[in-house]
Design a protein around this motif. Structure first.
Motif, mmCIF file in Angstrom:
data_model
loop_
_atom_site.group_PDB
_atom_site.id
_atom_site.type_symbol
_atom_site.label_atom_id
_atom_site.label_comp_id
_atom_site.label_asym_id
_atom_site.label_seq_id
_atom_site.Cartn_x
_atom_site.Cartn_y
_atom_site.Cartn_z
ATOM 1 N N LEU A 1 14.459 -29.738 -31.276
ATOM 2 C CA LEU A 1 14.324 -29.306 -30.163
ATOM 3 C C LEU A 1 13.870 -27.985 -30.819
ATOM 4 C CD1 LEU A 1 14.009 -29.464 -27.245
ATOM 5 C CD2 LEU A 1 16.533 -28.628 -27.163
ATOM 6 N N VAL A 2 12.533 -27.682 -30.207
ATOM 7 C CA VAL A 2 12.050 -26.621 -30.021
ATOM 8 C C VAL A 2 11.386 -25.715 -28.513
ATOM 9 C CG1 VAL A 2 11.155 -26.793 -32.467
ATOM 10 C CG2 VAL A 2 9.614 -26.909 -30.335
ATOM 11 N N GLN A 3 10.852 -24.761 -28.435
ATOM 12 C CA GLN A 3 10.819 -23.772 -27.389
ATOM 13 C C GLN A 3 9.318 -23.284 -27.906
ATOM 14 O OE1 GLN A 3 13.046 -21.567 -25.393
ATOM 15 N NE2 GLN A 3 13.827 -23.553 -24.349
ATOM 16 N N PHE B 1 10.441 -21.305 -30.981
ATOM 17 C CA PHE B 1 11.440 -20.709 -31.307
ATOM 18 C C PHE B 1 12.946 -22.027 -31.539
ATOM 19 C CE2 PHE B 1 10.230 -17.367 -28.730
ATOM 20 C CZ PHE B 1 10.667 -16.761 -29.376
ATOM 21 N N GLY B 2 13.456 -22.385 -33.306
ATOM 22 C CA GLY B 2 13.855 -23.868 -33.049
ATOM 23 C C GLY B 2 15.407 -24.205 -31.588
ATOM 24 N N MET B 3 15.685 -24.454 -31.518
ATOM 25 C CA MET B 3 17.294 -24.878 -29.966
ATOM 26 C C MET B 3 17.544 -25.113 -31.165
ATOM 27 S SD MET B 3 15.285 -22.441 -28.223
ATOM 28 C CE MET B 3 16.864 -22.514 -27.093
ATOM 29 N N LYS B 4 17.681 -26.062 -31.848
ATOM 30 C CA LYS B 4 18.719 -27.288 -31.928
ATOM 31 C C LYS B 4 18.242 -27.852 -33.588
ATOM 32 C CE LYS B 4 18.532 -31.957 -30.099
ATOM 33 N NZ LYS B 4 18.620 -33.190 -29.046
ATOM 34 N N GLY B 5 19.851 -28.573 -34.124
ATOM 35 C CA GLY B 5 19.398 -28.986 -35.115
ATOM 36 C C GLY B 5 19.242 -28.568 -36.426
ATOM 37 N N LYS B 6 18.403 -28.064 -37.749
ATOM 38 C CA LYS B 6 19.121 -27.947 -38.968
ATOM 39 C C LYS B 6 17.353 -26.466 -38.615
ATOM 40 C CE LYS B 6 15.281 -30.439 -41.310
ATOM 41 N NZ LYS B 6 14.635 -30.995 -42.438
#
Length: 93
Positions: free
Chosen positions: A33-35, A47-52
């Motif tokens: 999930l990214v923004q 922006f990386g929001m979750k996971g690796k």
């Protein structure tokens, strides 16, 4: 009208790239999930929001191509040389 004219701030509302100044959330499925925060018609921040990729941030230059009124194709190349063209933006963050 050329791409450059189409995206100039003084063009009509229909010709402006509406994402500027907004952040969108993109769910690629699974744990990815990214923004995307659109800074201008030429740049955005990812922006990386979750996971690796959680906590990942990268500012990229973008290429915006108008497809028709209100529809735009956005592409960019990341530092690792990956070229990206998202298929679907799910919702405004």
């Amino acid at each position: 009208m050329s791409e450059i004219d189409y995206l100039k701030p003084e063009t009509s509302e229909a010709g402006r790239f509406p994402a500027i100044g907004h952040t969108y959330e993109v769910d690629y499925g699974g744990d990815y999930l990214v923004q995307f925060e659109f800074r201008s018609v030429r740049s955005m921040t990812i922006f990386g929001m979750k996971g690796k990729y959680k906590g990942f941030t990268e500012k990229v230059e973008i290429s915006v191509t108008p497809i028709r009124t209100g529809v735009f194709m956005v592409a960019w190349q990341e530092k690792n040389q990956t070229t990206v063209i998202p298929l679907r933006i799910l919702k405004k963050a």
